[in-house]
Structures are given as structure tokens and as C-alpha cells.
Design a protein around this motif. Structure first.
Motif, PDB file in Angstrom:
ATOM      1  N   GLN A  79      -0.132   2.950   3.719  1.00  0.00           N
ATOM      2  CA  GLN A  79      -0.074   2.121   2.448  1.00  0.00           C
ATOM      3  C   GLN A  79      -0.564   3.023   1.176  1.00  0.00           C
ATOM      4  OE1 GLN A  79      -1.347  -1.703   2.789  1.00  0.00           O
ATOM      5  NE2 GLN A  79      -0.870  -2.281   0.761  1.00  0.00           N
ATOM      6  N   ILE A  80      -1.681   3.606   1.473  1.00  0.00           N
ATOM      7  CA  ILE A  80      -2.393   4.493   0.689  1.00  0.00           C
ATOM      8  C   ILE A  80      -1.631   5.670   0.255  1.00  0.00           C
ATOM      9  CG2 ILE A  80      -4.420   5.775   0.329  1.00  0.00           C
ATOM     10  CD1 ILE A  80      -6.025   3.974   2.329  1.00  0.00           C
ATOM     11  N   ILE A  81      -1.136   6.501   1.218  1.00  0.00           N
ATOM     12  CA  ILE A  81      -0.339   7.583   0.906  1.00  0.00           C
ATOM     13  C   ILE A  81       0.962   7.319   0.274  1.00  0.00           C
ATOM     14  CG2 ILE A  81       0.905   9.443   2.109  1.00  0.00           C
ATOM     15  CD1 ILE A  81      -1.956   9.814   2.402  1.00  0.00           C
ATOM     16  N   THR A  82       1.484   6.215   0.456  1.00  0.00           N
ATOM     17  CA  THR A  82       2.726   5.847  -0.341  1.00  0.00           C
ATOM     18  C   THR A  82       2.425   5.424  -1.672  1.00  0.00           C
ATOM     19  OG1 THR A  82       3.600   4.571   1.675  1.00  0.00           O
ATOM     20  CG2 THR A  82       4.620   3.670  -0.591  1.00  0.00           C
ATOM     21  N   LEU A  83       1.187   4.827  -1.978  1.00  0.00           N
ATOM     22  CA  LEU A  83       0.598   4.577  -3.284  1.00  0.00           C
ATOM     23  C   LEU A  83       0.434   5.880  -3.928  1.00  0.00           C
ATOM     24  CD1 LEU A  83      -0.274   2.227  -5.256  1.00  0.00           C
ATOM     25  CD2 LEU A  83      -2.591   2.756  -4.161  1.00  0.00           C
TER      26      LEU A  83
END
Length: 348
Positions: A79-83
Motif C-alpha cells: 500500500q505504501i509503495i503504491t502510494l
């Protein structure tokens, strides 16, 4: 009321960032609200503060998650990397970098460096964190865009004290350095001499391969030299024949129209023959005399003559430049004059 605001409420009350302070003691609820807002509110009303806050909340959650719950960690990490990778949102890169470093989220730091194409920083970061297993992978991923990564990696492993002498990594790096010819063998040996555990056996394959390539190149160059020498001898012989021996023009047909030759006709040294009206007539610039050019060979002949003339002009320009540079006190003025006249432009 605030979960489904009207456009007027969003604009007037500056939602959702104006509500962030209300959730300060409830980070989980704040994260839920902001994630909902990102999905529901118009993009033009979402400032970078919203995404920065979401990122920090996710990083907090990731840092407090236990290693036993790997599934949850993977979900948060994704989720963090996607953001971070989303180019459509206005995330503050500097603040994101500080947050990732604060919570020791290494994947996020690498992602931000990658997004900014700071490949050197990626490698330095991995070296700083002693992530030896990832360094070669980084070089493989970004080495084509920045070959210097391989040289830095070789220097790093040459100083790394390990029982196996970093044999596997150094061999991989040497293979690429050899293929791309990034370093001379002498510099490779000097670099690896920093590692006491590096043996000559490690360099054996590299040196043998390098010597073989050098020998192959020498043989190729010698073959080219012999070919050029033979061609030069043939040209010299041909020039001598043109100067001393008669030329027999035995083709009874015009080289242009393929009709039978009749008088007046013109024969050239290139052994092409033409009717007078089929050959190129060229008027002299200094007299009324008319000369003829072979239509088949004139293009190549002019190209070579132009190259010869350009070389002569270039030589004259450089001689004039150096002479003026020696004579004039204002050296900068001379250089500016020649550059302004574009006399040093490369001839293509």
C-alpha cells in the motif's frame, strides 16, 4: 454529515484536511477517514497534506506491526509503495523521504530514489545499510543507464571483508565490466588489491578473457592494416597506369542511353563512354572553356573533392587561428571571433 459533503461544503470547509486535527488521538480512524475521502472527494480538493498524512499513518502502522504477521506487513508495504509510485497525486517527496527514513522503511527510500532516477543514491544507501545481497541486483537493474554503478560496486566489494572474499559478486561485476569495457585491467587489479582475501585465482578467468579479447583485436587491426596497405598499393598502381598507359574504351554503346556510340562521343578515364549530349557539360568559372564530367561517377568524385577541400580549409582555419592567437594580446577576443563565425563547427 461530513462523510458525504456537498461540493459547496468541501470548498467552504476545506475538507478533508480541516478535520485531520479532530482525529489526532485516533490514528486508525483518521486513516480510515482519509482513505475514504481519497476515494470519494474530488481530486482537485485533495491537497498534498492529505496524502502525506496517509503515508505517515501507514508507516506508523507498518513500524508497529509484528514480524509474525507477515501478511499484514506485506499488505501495508504494498500500500505504501503504491502510494509513493502514484504519479497522479501531489505527494511531498522530501517529506515522504524523511518519513520513510524515520520509520526505517527501506523499500520506500529506494522507491523514492528510483522515482527521481537517483541510482547512485540507491547504491550508496544499500552500501550504508550493508545490503550486499541487493547491490548486484541494483547494478543489473540500473547499470545500463548508469555504468558507474558497477565500478562503485567493485570498489565496495573489494573493501568488504568476508570469508569467501565476495567471490560470487566480484565475478559477476567483472564479467559486466569486461563486456562494457568500463575499466582497464590494471585499474581492476589495483581496485581488488584492497581486499586481502582476493586471490589471483579470482582474476584468472577475467584476465584470460581480457587477454584473449586484446589478442583478437590486435589480429583484427593487423588484418585491417594489411587490407589498407594492399588497397593503397592498388590505388598507386592504378594512378601510375592512368598517368603512363593508354586506356582502351571498347564498349560500343553509350553508358547512359545504351545506344550505339557515334561521333562526337566522349571517353573518360573511368572507362565510361557517352554521346556528347549524354555527358555532363560544366562551364569553367574563369574561362569560356567547357569541360565534361562522367554522369555515373561525378557524384562520388564531387563528394571526395569536397572532403579534400574541407580538409584544406579546416587546416587553413586552424593555422590562422593559432597565428592570430600568438600575435594578438586579446586572446579571448580572438577565440570569441572564431567561435562567433562558427569556424570550429564540426563538419558532418
Amino acid at each position: 454529515k461530513q462523510l458525504n459533503p456537498t461540493p459547496q461544503q468541501i470548498e467552504q470547509e476545506q475538507l478533508p484536511e480541516s478535520l485531520i486535527n479532530l482525529f489526532m488521538n485516533n490514528p486508525d480512524e483518521l486513516l480510515d477517514y482519509l482513505e475514504y475521502a481519497v476515494k470519494q472527494y474530488p481530486k482537485e480538493h485533495l491537497v498534498s497534506t492529505v496524502y502525506d498524512t496517509i503515508l505517515e499513518l501507514l508507516l506508523q502502522k507498518y513500524s508497529t506491526s509484528t514480524t509474525e504477521d507477515k501478511k499484514e506487513q506485506d499488505r501495508l508495504s504494498h500500500q505504501i509503495i503504491t502510494l509513493l509510485q502514484d504519479s497522479k497525486i501531489g505527494i511531498d517527496v522530501t517529506r515522504a523521504m524523511v518519513a520513510c527514513q524515520k520509520y526505517n522503511f527501506k523499500a520506500g527510500v529506494i522507491c523514492l530514489y528510483d522515482k527521481a532516477k537517483l541510482y547512485q543514491q540507491i547504491l550508496q544507501y544499500q552500501m550504508k545499510n550493508k545490503e550486499s545481497d541487493k547491490i548486484v541486483s541494483t547494478c543489473l537493474k540500473y547499470g545500463d543507464e548508469d555504468p558507474q554503478l558497477w565500478i562503485q560496486a567493485l570498489s565496495y566489494f573489494s573493501k568488504l571483508k568476508r570469508a569467501d572474499g565476495c567471490r560470487k559478486e566480484i565475478q559477476q561485476i567483472l564479467k559486466y565490466i569486461d563486456e562494457k569495457d568500463l575499466l582497464s585491467p590494471l585499474l581492476v587489479i589495483q581496485t581488488l588489491s584492497n581486499n586481502e582475501s582476493t586471490s589471483l585465482d579470482l582474476l584468472k578467468d577475467y584476465l584470460i578473457r581480457k587477454l584473449h579479447n586484446e589478442q583478437t583485436q590486435i589480429e583484427k587491426d593487423q588484418s585491417e592494416i594489411r587490407r589498407f596497405r594492399q588497397e593503397s598499393e592498388l590505388f598507386v598502381e592504378k594512378i601510375k597506369q592512368l598517368e603512363t598507359d593508354p586506356i582502351l574504351c571498347q564498349d560500343p554503346k553509350c553508358s547512359a542511353c545504351k545506344m550505339d556510340l557515334d561521333i562526337p562521343c566522349i571517353h573518360f578515364f573511368c572507362e565510361h563512354s557517352f554521346h556528347e549530349h549524354c555527358a555532363y557539360a560544366v562551364e569553367s568559372a574563369t574561362s569560356s572553356e567547357i569541360t565534361y564530367e562522367c554522369p555515373l561517377c561525378s557524384g562520388d568524385n564531387r563528394k571526395w573533392l569536397d572532403l579534400i577541400n574541407m580538409q584544406r580549409v579546416s587546416k587553413d582555419i586552424h593555422e590562422t587561428f593559432h597565428r592570430k592567437l600568438d600575435d594578438q594580446q586579446d586572446k579571448f577576443g580572438v577565440i570569441a571571433e572564431f567561435l562567433g563565425r562558427r569556424l570550429f563547427d564540426k563538419v558532418i
